[in-house]
Design an enzyme around this catalytic site. Structure first.
Site, PDB file in Angstrom:
ATOM      1  N   ASP A  67       0.831  -1.207   0.000  1.00  0.00           N
ATOM      2  CA  ASP A  67       0.000   0.000   0.000  1.00  0.00           C
ATOM      3  C   ASP A  67       0.863   1.253   0.000  1.00  0.00           C
ATOM      4  O   ASP A  67       2.087   1.173   0.153  1.00  0.00           O
ATOM      5  CB  ASP A  67      -0.963  -0.009   1.203  1.00  0.00           C
ATOM      6  CG  ASP A  67      -0.318  -0.564   2.466  1.00  0.00           C
ATOM      7  OD1 ASP A  67       0.918  -0.448   2.603  1.00  0.00           O
ATOM      8  OD2 ASP A  67      -1.029  -1.111   3.304  1.00  0.00           O
ATOM      9  N   ASP A 136      -8.437  -2.363  13.883  1.00  0.00           N
ATOM     10  CA  ASP A 136      -9.808  -2.526  13.399  1.00  0.00           C
ATOM     11  C   ASP A 136      -9.952  -3.731  12.459  1.00  0.00           C
ATOM     12  O   ASP A 136     -10.975  -3.904  11.815  1.00  0.00           O
ATOM     13  CB  ASP A 136     -10.291  -1.242  12.696  1.00  0.00           C
ATOM     14  CG  ASP A 136      -9.463  -0.897  11.462  1.00  0.00           C
ATOM     15  OD1 ASP A 136      -8.538  -1.664  11.104  1.00  0.00           O
ATOM     16  OD2 ASP A 136      -9.759   0.149  10.834  1.00  0.00           O
ATOM     17  N   HIS A 138      -8.037  -4.397   9.752  1.00  0.00           N
ATOM     18  CA  HIS A 138      -7.663  -4.220   8.342  1.00  0.00           C
ATOM     19  C   HIS A 138      -6.420  -5.011   7.977  1.00  0.00           C
ATOM     20  O   HIS A 138      -5.575  -5.295   8.825  1.00  0.00           O
ATOM     21  CB  HIS A 138      -7.519  -2.736   7.974  1.00  0.00           C
ATOM     22  CG  HIS A 138      -6.349  -2.019   8.584  1.00  0.00           C
ATOM     23  ND1 HIS A 138      -6.464  -0.790   9.206  1.00  0.00           N
ATOM     24  CD2 HIS A 138      -5.030  -2.320   8.656  1.00  0.00           C
ATOM     25  CE1 HIS A 138      -5.269  -0.393   9.609  1.00  0.00           C
ATOM     26  NE2 HIS A 138      -4.392  -1.290   9.291  1.00  0.00           N
ATOM     27  N   GLU A 143      -9.997  -1.256   4.907  1.00  0.00           N
ATOM     28  CA  GLU A 143     -10.671  -0.976   6.168  1.00  0.00           C
ATOM     29  C   GLU A 143     -11.967  -1.791   6.256  1.00  0.00           C
ATOM     30  O   GLU A 143     -12.411  -2.363   5.256  1.00  0.00           O
ATOM     31  CB  GLU A 143     -10.969   0.529   6.256  1.00  0.00           C
ATOM     32  CG  GLU A 143      -9.714   1.424   6.296  1.00  0.00           C
ATOM     33  CD  GLU A 143      -8.983   1.391   7.644  1.00  0.00           C
ATOM     34  OE1 GLU A 143      -9.034   0.377   8.351  1.00  0.00           O
ATOM     35  OE2 GLU A 143      -8.352   2.419   7.977  1.00  0.00           O
TER      36      GLU A 143
HETATM   37  C1  F6R Z   1       0.842  -1.192   6.175  1.00  0.00           C
HETATM   38  C2  F6R Z   1      -0.189  -2.217   6.378  1.00  0.00           C
HETATM   39  C3  F6R Z   1      -1.084  -2.131   7.557  1.00  0.00           C
HETATM   40  C4  F6R Z   1      -0.311  -2.416   8.850  1.00  0.00           C
HETATM   41  C5  F6R Z   1      -1.243  -2.308  10.049  1.00  0.00           C
HETATM   42  C6  F6R Z   1      -0.514  -2.578  11.355  1.00  0.00           C
HETATM   43  O1  F6R Z   1       1.580  -1.488   4.997  1.00  0.00           O
HETATM   44  O2  F6R Z   1      -0.298  -3.103   5.586  1.00  0.00           O
HETATM   45  O3  F6R Z   1      -2.112  -3.076   7.423  1.00  0.00           O
HETATM   46  O4  F6R Z   1       0.237  -3.686   8.780  1.00  0.00           O
HETATM   47  O5  F6R Z   1      -1.824  -1.045  10.083  1.00  0.00           O
HETATM   48  O6  F6R Z   1       0.447  -1.594  11.559  1.00  0.00           O
HETATM   49  P1  F6R Z   1       1.511  -1.732  12.748  1.00  0.00           P
HETATM   50  O7  F6R Z   1       2.373  -2.878  12.383  1.00  0.00           O
HETATM   51  O8  F6R Z   1       2.279  -0.437  12.706  1.00  0.00           O
HETATM   52  O9  F6R Z   1       0.737  -1.945  13.969  1.00  0.00           O
END
Ligand code: F6R
Length: 260
Positions: A67, A136, A138, A143
């Site tokens: 992403d 959440d 995702h 989302e």
């Molecule tokens: C970012 C991504 C998101 C993160 C998620 C957890 O490339 O794919 O899904 O993996 O927001 O983020 P952290 O690891 O910072 O808790």
């Protein structure tokens, strides 16, 4: 899906780095899908240590982003392109042409999303996709209520995700509202999905994804649809799993040569 409970984040990072190293020994030009955020950093550090020690050669590996923020200026240190270059491409010693990601600065965002989906397919598809999980539920930045068949597209971040990510910026206001993310359908095309979750803050999302119903409300539950999905969780992130003992026993009984 297979659930592996490890003592802590470091152990999770080492286990997954070993799976990546094994893949690169089998297929030196494997396409690795990388996630950003804090969780996967121990994986990248452990893999870079293996490269430095000479136990794996990553010179021909290819890397692709999951992403990207929309609207950050080119070269912004928190753009996911910058993060992947800093945390993965440089430490592994990969060339800049071994790396692909969606163009978050494109004028025609829709066309950029379609081009990225196409580029992933033309590259032969992702061999192993690393994933984190949002509080959440995702994956990528799909989302809650994202279509389970979605393709790479622009999404609006929830306020919860913007707050969760504000630690990377000087203030909440600086966190972009929009991202380009591989869709859930795109993610499910990878040959192997490996999700790492660490810390008590992820325990609820993990339990809902692994043991709850398949639902767009918890995008990570889409891993239940994948024939080869591995969820690696530390004890804290596993703390709400009803089947934790069963997962421990299953993994303990697995022949070690099978890897993840
Ligand atoms: C970012 C991504 C998101 C993160 C998620 C957890 O490339 O794919 O899904 O993996 O927001 O983020 P952290 O690891 O910072 O808790």
């Amino acid at each position: 899906m297979e659930v592996v409970i490890v003592p802590d984040a470091m152990a999770g990072g080492e286990l997954i780095a070993e799976a990546l190293a094994a893949l690169l020994r089998r297929k030196p030009d494997a396409l690795l899908g990388v996630a950003t955020g804090s969780t996967p950093l121990p994986i990248y550090q452990a893999l870079a240590a293996q490269v430095r020690a000479g136990s794996v050669d990553a010179a021909r590996a290819r890397v692709c982003q999951l992403d990207e923020y929309v609207g950050l200026p080119a070269g912004h240190p928190e753009s996911y392109r910058s993060v992947v270059l800093r945390e993965v491409v440089e430490p592994l010693g990969l060339g800049a042409d071994s790396f692909m990601g969606p163009d978050g600065a494109a004028e025609d965002v829709q066309a950029a999303c379609e081009a990225y989906d196409r580029a992933l397919r033309e590259a032969g598809g992702v061999d192993l996709q690393l994933l984190g999980i949002g509080t959440d539920g995702h994956i990528g930045f799909n989302e809650p209520c994202s279509s389970l068949a979605s393709r790479t597209r622009i999404k609006t971040l929830t306020q919860q995700t913007r707050k969760d990510n504000a630690r990377f910026f000087d203030s909440l206001d600086e966190v972009p509202h929009h991202v380009i993310t591989q869709g859930i359908g795109t993610i499910l095309e990878a040959r192997h999905l490996v999700l790492l979750a660490t810390g008590a803050g992820k325990a609820d999302a993990v339990a809902r994804a692994v043991e709850g119903p398949l639902t767009a409300l918890v995008p990570a539950s889409a891993l239940q649809l994948h024939p080869h999905a591995t969820v690696v969780v530390d004890e804290a992130a596993a703390s709400r799993l009803k089947l934790a003992d069963y997962f421990r026993a299953t993994y303990a009984a697995k022949p070690h040569w099978q890897g993840l």
